[in-house]
Every structure is written in structure tokens, then in C-alpha cells.
Design an enzyme around this catalytic site. Structure first.
Site, PDB file in Angstrom:
ATOM      1  N   ARG B  57       0.804  -1.207   0.000  1.00 55.82           N
ATOM      2  CA  ARG B  57       0.000   0.000   0.000  1.00 55.82           C
ATOM      3  C   ARG B  57       0.843   1.264   0.000  1.00 55.82           C
ATOM      4  NH1 ARG B  57      -3.902  -1.141   2.513  1.00 55.82           N
ATOM      5  NH2 ARG B  57      -2.605  -2.246   4.018  1.00 55.82           N
ATOM      6  N   THR B  58       1.716   1.418   1.001  1.00 60.07           N
ATOM      7  CA  THR B  58       2.489   2.646   1.139  1.00 60.07           C
ATOM      8  C   THR B  58       3.457   2.824  -0.028  1.00 60.07           C
ATOM      9  OG1 THR B  58       2.353   2.366   3.539  1.00 60.07           O
ATOM     10  CG2 THR B  58       3.916   3.978   2.717  1.00 60.07           C
ATOM     11  N   LYS B  86      25.707  -7.004   2.563  1.00 62.09           N
ATOM     12  CA  LYS B  86      27.142  -7.345   2.579  1.00 62.09           C
ATOM     13  C   LYS B  86      27.925  -6.405   3.493  1.00 62.09           C
ATOM     14  CE  LYS B  86      27.035  -8.394  -2.349  1.00 62.09           C
ATOM     15  NZ  LYS B  86      27.582  -7.913  -3.599  1.00 62.09           N
ATOM     16  N   ARG B 107      11.578   3.195   3.497  1.00 61.76           N
ATOM     17  CA  ARG B 107      11.080   2.457   4.649  1.00 61.76           C
ATOM     18  C   ARG B 107      12.185   1.517   5.098  1.00 61.76           C
ATOM     19  NH1 ARG B 107       5.336  -0.431   5.629  1.00 61.76           N
ATOM     20  NH2 ARG B 107       4.898   1.770   5.959  1.00 61.76           N
ATOM     21  N   HIS B 135       6.118   7.289  11.034  1.00 63.56           N
ATOM     22  CA  HIS B 135       5.571   7.070   9.691  1.00 63.56           C
ATOM     23  C   HIS B 135       4.785   8.344   9.393  1.00 63.56           C
ATOM     24  CE1 HIS B 135       3.870   5.476   6.201  1.00 63.56           C
ATOM     25  NE2 HIS B 135       3.065   4.560   6.671  1.00 63.56           N
TER      26      HIS B 135
END
Lengths: 338, 338, 338
Positions: B57-58, B86, B107, B135
């Protein structure tokens, strides 16, 4: 049917006239797919390309088809990448995502899921394959290819001969193709498979009701003698009850250049829904046919682009405006047309 | 604040005037989100959409918001797909990737990681969620939705009543929303949760310092009687110490059509940050409310597009040029506005 | 070589004149990479960006390079996402996918696979790294960076000194870079590595045949005393036979600000192909050099964009049209140039 704003969920939704219209529009897409010109007709439109099951070919084909009309693509791949993994319903996902895009293409591992999604979506949804159920654009591109190949030699969809070979019991593509063939006239079909993987009687009945002539065989060589199209499909070994059973059939349904040359008419066309398994123990369609002019399997995927472009244009009502927004291409291309 | 070139990392960075400006710009995005016209204002600009934790969604909302302004999106999904696996530092990743794009949305599963990334980035960074921390665009779209719904009935953010329900202890969205509410006046809040998942005292204190009236309850029915907004959130069963504990609460904080109709005022608005868990054993917001006009959860996600478009336009300083680069759309759409 | 429609598979395919042409075109891309203007020269063209092995930096760099020329990108990430997992041959994949796009960039874990793919492709293919074999655009961006840094102080590729440090046995980038250096004159090279990870004799021979002067050393401090370029690479501990062996070398090839300041000439340039391992037990290039003006590692990745833009423009024959399709940018940017 009215294409604007419609969902494309199943081949059963089409009447013959619908097929004709899709194919007529697909024909007009050729110069764009060949990069003879580009169009901006869908500039600003967004395709939500949701593949909740792995697929490269189909996913990229849908995405490129939309891009070739000038549109933009936002992609989601894999179910774990999705809130559905946390128990979100298809209803919620559809309500939300359809607020972001202008049309959605969805592949889902479960039969019926795409229709459930479409029922909640606020924009048109195209089924990109829902498990064992349907993959309507594959059936359309197969039929479009058959038409084009037949027309190339003066034939038509109303009078031709086709052999379907391989796993006819579980093969989603052959079932959908047979449904579409019921819309046409005078087709002669030969179904060639191991007995365990025979075409379901209900499909055969429907074809006969449509007036077609159906033969069943387990002999590859005989069956390809007098046909216009050979449609080969993959046999998954795990379908057989035992290894002995699989070994018994191994190779009996493989087509190679030698068998083709000795048994088929010279201008017979070879098709396959892909992917074909190229490992030596499996190859239902031998690589020694790769450069054979009869091999139409890459013309099929090229045609897939045309059919998907046509559908997008029709769902968004721009099929008559594509040329109006066209421009010459700016780059040079040494694309080798197949 | 000066938005051009800024990072959007936390709701704490906004003053009331900033919020007003974002919402004013968001309002101007409506015709684009509704596809009444398209704009090319960000043609040529690239968003680096980096989701190092799964999200559909986001991620898609940010990507589409940038596309709707005419920009292009390059996406990275999943941390394993990254050199960070890595041992590459966030500093290096930020220095490199910020050389490729004009703005980055990130995110990241770890709190603070997006700020660390932003410190090294050469272009503006928008926090798309960093673990349990922040958020900010979710809080903004929640607040924007509340404003819009209140205004629809003559109210405003300076005088309203809201009940927040569910997991108020760990719920990132309710904490951020409460921070933003401290910028406004005369809000009456009711916090409804199991005792173990109560709103942290520090949040309640801040709200009271801002002059708001706070009530705490564990009775759903009573709490929704006299509010303008019901903000429901998910309760994860694993938060409880034992199954018995969970069973005791099961269902006590579920809102369905019957409870809503019997207890809430008719024009109360129901919100939820999504995803909601639609499985029978969990559903905090019953599907029988799906078609209820009070259910604003999909208006919330639609609004998310507007808020994100506004932020992108402001960070890149084009909020006054969007219309200048607008054109009519070329396609037909049967989009059902919610 | 004729670039239009060509594949870019190996650095061995270039002559000196080809390198000069690529770099001349790369120079013209600077205003676009810096967002001083945007171009639509490749509008409508599609890059198939196929990364069958994880990579963020290189994948995003190729994608953005194509976007910055106005083109569109369709991406495939991870081999499991591909029909190849079901036994599809590279031949089939190439035939199909090259029907969708105008140019393909491919990374593949197996040496030789990209060349095999390119042989069947109908459009130009750029090798984005095929296992231990080649990664030609990395070598080009390294060489382009060396040229630019040298020119900044009045030097040139035909007369300079370079120390290569770290794993010179398995390091794909240093081998490719050495191949390219054979096209130039009077290069003095120092190879600094643990004995087990020494530069292969065949590479040294080729360099000497080209007239270059090669020294081998295992002393970092001595080796960086009189060079223009220090090219550091990563040493993977698992290359050593035992933990004792690894411990013995641990830190002997690490460059930090103190060592650099005490031993190198002040305007020596530090390069690294990235990713560098920033974990304390590994860091071959200490973070205390991050803000040092000699550190060119992020100028390298910025240059990568220029080189890839140049290649795409040349393969599609538009290098002379980029400016013709240019426009001023519409947005404000506070991009900090490194």
C-alpha cells in the site's frame, strides 16, 4: 460487450464480434510494437501490475504493452510483499489499490481470486492468470496467432485443422483456447496425449456441439500429418503415477525437426504457450527446431504484446486516438523481426 | 519550515502553519488524483522508492503520487536485494543512491535508520516508516482525512471529539496522530484499549498540556457514543501474556454495524490505518461495515495520495506550477469515486 | 567499433578510440545528470533491466541512466521470479524478452550467461555483471573517473601511477581495469595484496607487454607513497585458509586518514569499486576518510551514471540528438554535488 471500464476475467465473456474487434485493434498496434513510431495516448495513466505469483514473461509483456501506449506502470511482485500476508482481505486490497491506478492487471495463485478482487476494484481489472482457472490474454494471443498464420496462407479461423499435444487434462491454455474455438466454424481438432492426460470429455462435447470435428489419438506422428497448426504443451512428469509410467511416455510426444520434416505438411505452424522445458529429459519441442520458419512460438509472444495493447486501449476507450498522439521515433534500432 | 530540499522524517518537525500549507496544497491535487487532468510538472525527475521492509500500500501510494506529478520511479524492495546485506553502511548507500535520484522515500525496519540515511543523502528524504518509530505521512493523511470529514459537516480540527481504539501502547500511528493533534485546540479524546495496551502516560500528558481533554476507558460501546471520529486499530494477539488473556479481550474491541448503529451518532466517521485483519478471529472492524457511508478507511488511502503528492511538490518547489503543466486526460475512465 | 545495435559484453571488445568516444559522450551527459536540464530523446524506448542476481547500486544506476535520457524501464529482479527456474533456456528467454524492449541490461550469476543470452537477443544487450567473468561498465566508470581526476590536475591516462590494493586474485574489477589500461601508455602499477591473493601472472604479463611498469608489494604504506591513484578493494576473509592466516593480514591493507596523510602525496585520489565493508572488523577503507576531498568513491558512482547514459545513447544512435530534445527543468533542487 462494452469494453470501456470492463473487466477481462474469462474467455467465456467474449462473443465472436468481441474477438473480431480485439483483433482488429491489435492489428493497428503493429507499428508501435515494431517501434516504427511511438504514441503518448495513455500518458499520465497508471497500470497497477500485480503479480502475486512469479512470472517474468507475462508480467513484462503487460507492463511493456502499457508503456508502449505511453502509460506508466507500478508493479507488485510476490505475495509476501503484500499486506495480504497479514490477513488483509482481497476486498480491502482492491479498494485501496484501485484508488491509485487506472487499470489493474493481476495474477494470483488461487482460482477465482482475480474475480473476487475485480468485484471490489474501482477500476478495470485484467486477469493475468488465476491458478488453474483462466488466463484469458494467453488464449487471445494464441487465437490471434492462429488467425495471423492462417491468413498468411489464405486461410481463416472458420476452416482449419489443429493438433493439440501434451497435457490436455490440466493444461489451462488448451482448455481456454478450445472455448474460444467454439465461437468459430468448421475446425478439425486432434487431441494427442497420454491416456491419463486426455482432454476432458466436457470440452470435447462443447466442441462437437459447436459443429467441430474432434479426433483423439496417442500417436504424435500420425496426428500431425494433415493439420495447419501443431499446438504443443508441456507434460509435467509428476502427473504420472510412477516413474515407469513416465518413462513409457517419455519422448512419445516430443516434436523435433526430423519428425516434423518427415510427417507434417511443409507449411504447418508450430505453437507452444511457453515456457517450454529445454532440459534434455523433458524437451517437448526440440531446440533443433529453433530456427525453423514454421516455429511460431516467438511470434506468439510478440503477438501477446499486440493483444494486450489492444485490450488496454479498449478498456480505456482510446483505440481510435492512438495514432493521433503518435510521433516518429528518435532512436535507431536494429531490431531483428522474427 | 522551508520545504524545498527538506527531509520529512518526523511529525515533530511540523508547526501548525506547516500542516495548513501541506493540506492546502493537497486540496489542489484532487483533480489529478481523480484523473480529471494530468500534469507533467515533474517530468524528468526521479523518485528513489526504497522499501527495505515489505509494504504494498504505502510503496505503491508513494510511487503513484510521484507518477501523478509526471515523475519517474525507480524502486528497490527488500533488504536482501541490497548491498547493505554485505555490510555496506547506510552512509555509503545514501551517498551513492542520492546521486541517482531527485528525492528518496525510504522504509526501513530499524528505528532511526531513515534519519541516519537522510543525514548522508544529497537529496531530500521522506520517511516511509522506520520500525516502531515514525511514519509521518500516515499521520498526515489521517489528520487530513479528519479535517476533510469534519469540514464536510461544518466542523474543524480545532474542536472535535475522537475515540482511539485498540493497541494504543505499540500503535505507531496513534502516537504520531496524537503528536499532531497537540498543534490544534479543544480536542476531546477517549482512549479505549485493554489495560496492557493502554496509551503511554507521556502521550496523555502532552495532550493535556495542549489543553485537550482526555478520557481513558475499556468500554467500546460507551466510548463511541458521543464522538465525531472513531479511530480503530489492530490488536495483535501476541501482545498478550497468555491465550486466556487474549480470549478474555477477544471481541471486546471489535466494531461492527450493529454496535455502531446502536451506539454511535449517525454521522460519526470510522477510520483505521490499515491493514485491518479480516480473518474471523481477529476482525477489529467488521466487513459488515464495508458499504457503510461512515466508513472512511478507503477515503483515508485516497487522501494519502493527495498528501504525498503535496509533499513531493513542496520538497521540489513546484506546488505553484502543477496547473501550468496540466493537460486534459486522453482516456475515458469509469472510476467509481468512494 | 560500430556502437549502434551492438552488445556490450566485455572490455576486450574496445579499442582505444572506442574508449575515447564513450568518454566524450559521457562528458556531454553532465548537465542532465546534474539536473540542469532534462531530455526526452529516448521517450518511448524501453530498457529491460534484468538482474538475476541481487544488486541495488548497479541496477538503479542503469535504470536511472535510461530514465535520464527520457526512456522507460521494465525490471526483473531475482532468478526465482523467472521462468528459467522451470527449465526455460536462456535462448527462449532472450527471444521472448527482446521482443518487448529496445535494449536489455542483464546481470547473471554465471560467467558466460550474458553472452549466451545476447546471442539469441533481438536487441542490444549490456552485460551488467556475469559472475566472476566481466562487468564492463564498472571498468569503464573506473577508467573514466581516473581520467577525470587526472585531468583535474593536468595529467592524463597516458602517464600516471596507480596502486591497486586488496584481493587482486579474485577481484573482477581490477582485472577488467588492467585490461583497459593496456590500451594506454606509460602506466606505473603497484599491486599490493596478501601473497595468496596476488594479481595473476597473466595480467601482469599483458601489462608489461603494453609497456607498463609493474611492481608487486605487500607493504601498504610504502606503496602509496608515490602514486596518483590508490584503488582499494575488499578482502573477503573466507579467501584465507585459516583464521590465523586472516588474523595475520587483518588490518595490514586497511587505509585510514592517518596512514593516508602520513604516507601519500596530498592530491592522491582514493578509489574503490564498492560496496566497501564498513563493519569494524573488515573496513578496508576507513570511514574517517569519508569527508576527505581525496576520496573519489562517490564521484565514481556519479560517473557511472554518465558512462551508462553514454552507452545507451550510442547503442541507440542518439548521442547527437540529446540536446535537441532538451528542456529546462521545472523543479528546484538543492542537490549537493560531491
Amino acid at each position: 460487450m462494452d469494453f470501456i471500464g470492463a473487466n477481462i476475467l474469462s474467455v467465456s465473456q467474449f462473443e465472436r464480434g468481441d474477438i473480431d474487434r480485439i483483433f482488429t485493434v491489435a492489428d493497428t498496434m503493429v507499428p508501435y510494437a515494431r517501434r516504427e513510431k511511438v504514441t503518448r495516448v495513455l500518458e499520465g495513466a497508471i497500470l497497477g501490475n500485480m503479480f502475486l505469483e512469479p512470472s517474468t514473461r507475462t508480467r513484462v509483456s503487460f507492463g511493456c504493452a502499457f508503456n508502449l501506449l505511453g502509460g506508466t506502470v507500478r508493479e507488485t511482485v510476490g505475495v509476501s510483499a503484500s499486506a495480504m500476508a497479514k490477513g488483509e482481505s482481497l476486498y480491502d486490497t482492491a479498494r485501496v489499490l484501485s484508488g491509485y491506478s487506472d487499470v489493474i492487471c493481476m495474477r494470483h495463485p488461487q482460482a477465482g481470486s482475480v474475480a473476487e478482487f475485480a468485484a471490489a476494484s474501482r477500476v478495470p481489472v485484467v486477469n493475468g492468470g488465476d491458478g488453474a482457472n483462466e488466463h484469458p490474454t494467453q488464449a487471445l494471443l494464441d487465437l490471434y496467432t492462429i488467425r495471423k498464420e492462417l491468413e498468411g496462407k489464405g486461410g481463416s479461423l472458420d476452416n482449419f485443422r489443429i493438433a493439440m499435444i501434451g497435457d490436455l487434462k490440466y493444461g489451462r491454455t488448451v482448455h481456454s483456447l478450445c472455448k474460444l474455438l467454439c465461437l468459430f466454424k468448421n475446425v478439425q481438432l486432434v487431441f494427442v496425449s497420454p491416456e491419463e492426460l486426455a482432454m476432458p470429455p466436457v470440452v470435447i462435447e462443447k466442441l462437437r456441439e459447436a459443429g467441430h470435428q474432434v479426433t483423439v489419438s496417442d500417436q504424435l506422428e500420425q496426428s500431425i500429418k494433415a493439420v495447419d497448426i501443431v499446438y504443443s504443451t508441456r507434460i509435467q512428469e509428476e502427473r504420472f503415477e510412477s516413474q515407469e509410467e513416465a518413462d513409457r511416455y517419455r519422448g512419445r510426444f516430443r516434436l523435433n525437426r526430423d519428425i516434423f520434416t518427415r510427417h507434417a505438411e511443409p507449411n504447418t505452424v508450430i505453437m507452444h504457450p511457453l515456457p517450454r522445458d529445454s532440459r534434455a529429459e523433458a524437451n517437448e519441442l526440440d531446440p533443433d527446431l529453433n530456427e525453423h520458419p514454421s516455429l511460431a512460438i516467438f511470434r506468439q509472444t510478440d503477438n501477446g504484446l499486440l493483444v494486450r495493447m489492444a485490450l488496454f486501449a479498449m478498456l480505456l476507450g482510446v483505440e481510435d486516438k492512438v495514432d493521433q498522439y503518435a510521433r516518429p521515433i528518435t532512436w535507431q534500432t536494429r531490431r531483428n523481426q522474427i
